[in-house]
Motif scaffolding. Structure first.
Motif, short mmCIF file in Angstrom:
data_model
loop_
_atom_site.label_atom_id
_atom_site.label_comp_id
_atom_site.label_asym_id
_atom_site.label_seq_id
_atom_site.Cartn_x
_atom_site.Cartn_y
_atom_site.Cartn_z
N ASN A 54 77.73 -46.54 -41.54
CA ASN A 54 77.44 -45.39 -40.67
C ASN A 54 75.95 -45.31 -40.34
O ASN A 54 75.57 -44.98 -39.23
N TRP A 55 75.12 -45.60 -41.33
CA TRP A 55 73.68 -45.51 -41.14
C TRP A 55 73.12 -46.75 -40.46
O TRP A 55 72.06 -46.72 -39.87
N GLY A 56 73.83 -47.88 -40.59
CA GLY A 56 73.33 -49.11 -40.02
C GLY A 56 72.21 -49.74 -40.83
O GLY A 56 71.49 -50.59 -40.32
N HIS A 57 72.03 -49.31 -42.07
CA HIS A 57 71.03 -49.95 -42.93
C HIS A 57 71.44 -49.77 -44.38
O HIS A 57 72.48 -49.18 -44.67
N ALA A 58 70.61 -50.32 -45.27
CA ALA A 58 71.00 -50.44 -46.66
C ALA A 58 70.80 -49.15 -47.44
O ALA A 58 69.91 -48.35 -47.17
N MET A 59 71.66 -48.96 -48.45
CA MET A 59 71.50 -47.93 -49.47
C MET A 59 70.99 -48.61 -50.74
O MET A 59 71.43 -49.70 -51.10
N GLY A 60 70.06 -47.93 -51.43
CA GLY A 60 69.40 -48.53 -52.57
C GLY A 60 70.26 -48.58 -53.81
O GLY A 60 71.30 -47.92 -53.92
N ALA A 61 69.80 -49.37 -54.78
CA ALA A 61 70.46 -49.39 -56.08
C ALA A 61 70.48 -47.99 -56.68
O ALA A 61 71.48 -47.56 -57.27
N MET A 62 69.36 -47.25 -56.53
CA MET A 62 69.32 -45.82 -56.84
C MET A 62 68.96 -45.08 -55.56
O MET A 62 68.12 -45.53 -54.80
N ARG A 63 69.61 -43.93 -55.36
CA ARG A 63 69.36 -43.14 -54.16
C ARG A 63 69.06 -41.69 -54.52
O ARG A 63 69.77 -41.09 -55.33
N PHE A 64 68.01 -41.15 -53.90
CA PHE A 64 67.62 -39.76 -54.09
C PHE A 64 67.70 -39.12 -52.71
O PHE A 64 66.92 -39.43 -51.82
N ASP A 65 68.67 -38.20 -52.53
CA ASP A 65 69.14 -37.86 -51.19
C ASP A 65 69.13 -36.34 -50.97
O ASP A 65 69.94 -35.61 -51.54
N ALA A 66 68.19 -35.89 -50.13
CA ALA A 66 68.14 -34.47 -49.74
C ALA A 66 69.07 -34.25 -48.54
O ALA A 66 68.65 -33.78 -47.49
N TYR A 67 70.31 -34.58 -48.72
CA TYR A 67 71.26 -34.67 -47.60
C TYR A 67 71.37 -33.34 -46.85
O TYR A 67 71.22 -33.28 -45.64
N ASP A 68 71.66 -32.26 -47.56
CA ASP A 68 71.85 -30.96 -46.92
C ASP A 68 70.78 -29.94 -47.27
O ASP A 68 70.78 -28.84 -46.71
N SER A 69 69.88 -30.27 -48.18
CA SER A 69 68.79 -29.35 -48.52
C SER A 69 67.73 -30.12 -49.29
O SER A 69 68.00 -31.17 -49.89
#
Length: 767
Positions: free
Chosen positions: A474-489
């Motif tokens: 969906n993003w068209g790029h890589a997700m990291g081994a660890m991800r820290f994601d301020a997705y909605d806030s």
């Protein structure tokens, strides 16, 4: 209610057009970095790092590993979505296509039971023969695809996934260390090709005896043969035991439970997970908070779910277990979810359990969980997050996920913490994550409201990550081994301490900092201390949103791309994210500041090779696969170029709706399939997606073949082939000479419908 979804398309919208236009390299590239440590299997890496699970009596062997010999074909390594090798442990497996082909394991520890992690073609079921020290057992393994090949159209970016399943058996006798156990295709074994990933061997203790004073379900009418419905007998036993304040006993046997049980308070004990088997998709379903404790131990829950059930109708353990409960030594397989813990669970411990081949999560605290521990569990082949904390409709707080081993989540993260406060992810081993997920995700993705964002202190320490991270379609790029994601806030009022973790052989970046919902929320409060990174396909850090992190003692080696991607939405400016660098950092840098996603240097290392391949004297020679077998299905494939996510593996994945598309405006372009060994080929079937929106077109191509992958001869000269949705959108090419080739290559030089070669399925048959 709805399960959590993996990151959605909004994340791609947030990215700059220029960044999205830069495509990641094909997985056929050769790794330029030096190899990672030789021991890259999850259990070996866990033992070396004092992390992960230690399941009593269990030893795991990879089909391509040093304790295995085979005359079959190795597939992989691969990192593309919806591929058999990609979903295998170690990104490699062994395929058995003909009679007499086998994988033979030499045991390093004694065993009296085994579990085989395998795949067979969609729609296939059948047997596979088992040999101990060259002698065939009277019982064969029963294998099926019935619970595999999951389609989740409700999850954007998902393709058909969860190709593998598990089959287990108790052996007639204990097999000594140094003995061999072989899985072999004999004359009656017709679910071909068989793909063998790993074999888990167990030294299982004798069945437990009935606790003194307990109420046996058999005494209440339960049928241990599995022929009759034991639901009412279980209910009667639970009620009788509750009134007497004694445990419920489930003797050795198989029990059919046709409808779920409501259990307010009980201790339910079986003879052991290899001896007491409950056939049901939903054993306990507590629809609200119960007082508890509901203690469960020593039995298996074996389901038969077909497809994902987002209505919670097929979760092995669903709802609340109350306060002070202990779950110890369960085996859960082929249900929708292993544990969906809702309404309120306090001081709960889940330990020493095995969760395999679920259609969605392995275990999820769905809000209102507190002061609980999930430790020393083995989870493999889950159809969503293996372990998750989801703070909806209220916070999960004070929960520790520790010393678990997680392998092959097929559609999401190894461990995901969605909101909540003061939770800990510690000393876990996580390997081989796939599309739409990272090894560990710390996220403010809400999915539903009311959601409680991250707060307090989140601890991520001592974890070992192996080959984690993936391309998000969906993003068209890589997700990291660890991800820290301020997705909605934004990350506010939270400190995330990331310390002492080991990230190994990440196909892309080690650490990703992002606001996946496309709003550019800030990520702050990150502290990285004394982490190690050994081999990345791209960078150590990929920062895509504003914020800052403190980093010290981060040592890296074999980094694929120097510098850090630091180009954050919404300002589209370089250096948007701030790195506060302390002492002890080495082997990586925040400069140069990259403003486009880097191409990976190649596939990360996968570990040691497969050992000897000489067949035993008693093994008959392989025979030609049946005429109806698609010789190219799920085989290794490469291309001279492709567009975006329309990669070569789409042409051999068995899904006519996914497709390969070559680089636009760059004819000639080629697609090459490695059949694994020389095969006589008489017919090719080429397909495009059946949807009428494609429209009819003529593609001009030639067919070439090779036995060694370097010298090719023309099998069918350049010609135009018509693809028309009105007649199936397929073309057949007959090779009357039936050449014996290992490599088949299609070279495209024209397409009246698009300026590129296009193919959804490349099928090859012997006749």
């Amino acid at each position: 209610m709805s399960y959590r979804r993996s990151p959605l398309l909004a994340g791609a919208v947030a990215l700059s057009t220029a960044a999205l236009g830069l495509l990641l390299a094909s997985t056929s590239h050769t790794a330029a970095a030096a190899p990672a440590p030789a021991s890259l299997t999850p259990f070996a890496a866990g033992a070396a790092n004092a992390s992960g699970a230690s399941i009593p009596g269990m030893t795991e062997y990879e089909a391509e590993g040093p304790q295995a010999a085979t005359n079959g074909s190795r597939i992989g390594p691969d990192y593309t979505q919806a591929d058999l090798a990609t979903e295998a442990s170690g990104r490699q497996a062994v395929q058995l296509t003909g009679q007499g082909q086998y994988v033979r394991f030499t045991l390093t520890t004694p065993a009296n039971a085994l579990d085989l992690h395998y795949a067979v073609p969609q729609g296939a079921s059948g047997t596979l023969s088992v040999y101990v020290n060259g002698s065939k057992l009277s019982s064969e393994l029963q294998l099926t695809s019935q619970y595999s090949y999951i389609t989740t159209g409700q999850v954007p970016g998902a393709k058909v996934h969860k190709f593998y399943d598990d089959a287990r058996m108790l052996l007639p006798n204990t097999v000594a260390a140094g003995s061999t156990v072989a899985f072999q295709v004999d004359a009656g074994d017709n679910a071909r090709p068989y793909t063998i990933d790993v074999a888990d061997f167990y030294q299982v203790s004798a069945p437990a005896t009935q606790p003194s004073g307990s109420v046996s379900v058999v005494s209440q009418g339960a049928d241990p043969t599995g022929a009759g419905d034991s639901t009412n007998a279980f209910r009667n036993a639970i009620n009788t035991a509750a009134n007497a304040g004694v445990p419920v006993w489930i003797p050795q046997g198989t029990y059919l439970i046709s409808s779920s049980l409501q259990v307010d308070k009980a201790t339910i004990v079986g003879a052991g997970a290899w001896y007491t088997q409950i056939r049901t998709n939903k054993f306990i379903d507590n629809g609200g908070v119960v007082p508890g404790p509901v203690n469960l131990s020593g039995f298996a829950i074996l389901g038969n779910t077909v497809g994902r059930h987002d209505d919670s109708s097929a979760n092995a353990i669903n709802g609340s277990l109350g306060t002070g409960s202990t779950v110890d030594g369960l085996w859960i397989q082929d249900t929708n979810v292993g544990f969906w813990l809702r309404f309120g669970n306090t001081n709960l411990t889940v330990k020493n359990s095995v969760v395999l081949s679920t259609d969605a999560d392995g275990l999820n605290f769905n809000g209102n969980g507190s002061n609980s521990t999930v430790t020393n569990n083995f989870l493999r082949n889950t159809g969503d997050d293996a372990l998750a904390l989801w703070s909806y409709p209220a916070a999960d707080t004070g929960i520790t996920l520790s010393n678990n081993t997680i392998v092959q989540p097929t559609l999401a993260n190894g461990v995901a913490v969605y909101g909540g406060s003061n939770n800990t992810v510690r000393d876990n081993v996580i390997a081989d994550t796939n599309a739409l997920g990272s090894g560990i995700a710390i996220s403010n993705q809400a999915f539903l409201q009311p959601f409680t964002p991250l707060s307090g202190t989140v601890t991520v320490s001592g974890n070992t990550l192996i080959r984690t991270g993936a391309i998000n379609p969906n993003w068209g790029h890589a997700m990291g081994a660890m991800r820290f994601d301020a997705y909605d806030s934004a990350f506010q009022n939270v400190t995330v301490n990331v310390s002492g973790n080991s990230v190994n052989s990440s196909p892309y970046e080690a650490f990703e900092i992002v606001a996946g919902g496309g709003q550019g929320y800030t990520v702050s409060g990150l502290n990285f201390t004394n982490n190690t990174v050994n081999w990345t396909g791209t960078t150590v850090f990929q920062a895509e949103t504003p914020g800052s992190a403190s980093v010290s003692g981060l040592t890296a080696s074999n980094v694929g791309v120097g510098g850090a991607y630091n180009y954050g939405y919404p300002n589209n400016q370089a250096g948007t994210f701030g790195f506060n660098l302390g002492s002890g950092n080495s082997g990586w840098s925040t400069t140069p500041v990259l403003t486009s996603f880097p191409n990976p240097v190649g596939l990360p290392p996968t570990g040691s090779g497969g050992g000897p391949t000489t067949p035993p004297p008693t093994t008959p020679p392989p025979t030609t696969p049946p005429a109806g077998t698609n010789l190219a299905l799920h085989k290794a494939v490469s291309d001279t170029g492709h567009t975006q996510t329309y990669v070569a593996s789409n042409a051999v994945d068995g899904d006519a709706n996914s497709y390969w598309e070559s680089t636009d405006n760059a004819f000639p372009q080629s697609l090459t399939v490695d059949l694994g060994s020389a095969q006589q080929v008489g017919r090719l079937v080429l397909k495009l997606p059946p949807a009428t929106a494609w429209g009819a077109r003529t593609q001009t191509l030639s067919v070439l073949g090779s036995t060694d992958g370097s010298s090719y001869t023309t099998l069918a000269g350049s010609a135009g082939y018509r693809f028309d949705p009105a007649s199936g959108n397929a073309a057949t090419i007959t090779l009357s000479s039936h050449p014996s080739v290992r490599y088949l290559r299609l070279t495209f030089t024209g397409n009246t419908g698009w300026p590129a070669g296009q193919l959804s399925e490349f099928e090859a048959y012997s006749s």
